[in-house]
Motif scaffolding. Sequence first.
Motif, short mmCIF file in Angstrom:
data_model
loop_
_atom_site.label_atom_id
_atom_site.label_comp_id
_atom_site.label_asym_id
_atom_site.label_seq_id
_atom_site.Cartn_x
_atom_site.Cartn_y
_atom_site.Cartn_z
N GLY A 1 9.31 6.07 -121.55
CA GLY A 1 8.77 5.53 -122.87
C GLY A 1 8.15 6.45 -123.90
N GLU A 2 8.32 7.60 -123.46
CA GLU A 2 7.76 8.52 -124.39
C GLU A 2 8.41 9.21 -125.59
N LEU A 3 9.79 8.77 -125.65
CA LEU A 3 10.50 9.29 -126.77
C LEU A 3 10.77 8.25 -127.78
N TRP A 4 10.41 8.83 -129.10
CA TRP A 4 10.58 7.96 -130.41
C TRP A 4 11.69 8.81 -131.14
N VAL A 5 12.39 7.94 -131.98
CA VAL A 5 13.46 8.72 -132.79
C VAL A 5 12.99 7.96 -134.17
N ALA B 1 13.28 13.36 -133.88
CA ALA B 1 12.88 12.84 -132.40
C ALA B 1 11.47 13.50 -131.95
N LEU B 2 10.61 12.61 -131.50
CA LEU B 2 9.26 12.99 -131.13
C LEU B 2 9.11 12.51 -129.42
N ALA B 3 8.68 13.17 -128.73
CA ALA B 3 8.09 12.90 -127.41
C ALA B 3 6.67 13.16 -127.26
N VAL B 4 5.82 12.27 -126.76
CA VAL B 4 4.53 12.58 -126.75
C VAL B 4 4.13 11.82 -125.12
N GLY B 5 3.18 12.48 -124.67
CA GLY B 5 2.68 12.14 -123.54
C GLY B 5 1.53 13.12 -122.76
N ALA B 6 1.42 13.37 -121.37
CA ALA B 6 0.64 14.23 -120.89
C ALA B 6 1.09 15.70 -121.43
N ALA B 7 0.29 16.75 -121.29
CA ALA B 7 0.49 18.10 -121.95
C ALA B 7 1.43 18.54 -120.69
N MET B 8 2.13 19.54 -121.35
CA MET B 8 2.99 20.35 -120.27
C MET B 8 2.27 21.15 -119.21
N ASP B 9 2.88 21.49 -118.21
CA ASP B 9 2.32 22.08 -117.18
C ASP B 9 1.72 23.70 -117.50
N TYR B 10 2.41 24.14 -118.22
CA TYR B 10 2.28 25.61 -118.69
C TYR B 10 1.08 26.05 -119.64
#
Length: 172
Positions: free
Chosen positions: A58-62, A72-81
């Motif tokens: 449910g993190e992806l928006w278009v 497109a946009l994806a949001v959520g937790a920070a990337m591991d790196y």
Amino acid sequence: MQITIRRAGRDDVPAVLSLLDGATAWLVARGRTGQWGTAPHSTSPARIAQVSGFADDGELWVAQRDGRVVGALAVGAAMDYVPPATEPELYVRLLVTDRASAGQNLGGALLDHARELARANGVRLLRVDCYAGDDQALVRYYERQGFTRDAEFAVPRVNGPDWPGQVLSQRL
């Protein structure tokens, strides 16, 4: 022309991969292969799994215009790196727009949507990371969108130089 932003599902994954392929082809045509390389995202099992995971979570928006996905946009937790935040945040995990629509502020509209999502969840920090190599044009884009430079980082690559990255943040 007006755009509509909606939550994306699995059916949208091919359109998002196509946007990524188009952005990569645009970068390659300009000799800018450091960001995403030269291979299409739509043929990468890892990238397909990542974008599919964004949709499943449910993190992806278009963004759509005239029934066609143009961003497109994806949001959520920070990337591991990237270095972790010291407070609750919303992290922009992916932002891509149709190169044929360049200059129409699609990226800005998607970032505004991310800001709205963060505020609706009581979060006051929005972060993003991007490629910081070459002339840092992408870093400057995010600065024009109201972000400020935070931490620099590097992602090690096998048989190549580290991938230079920049975390940017924005207080809401």
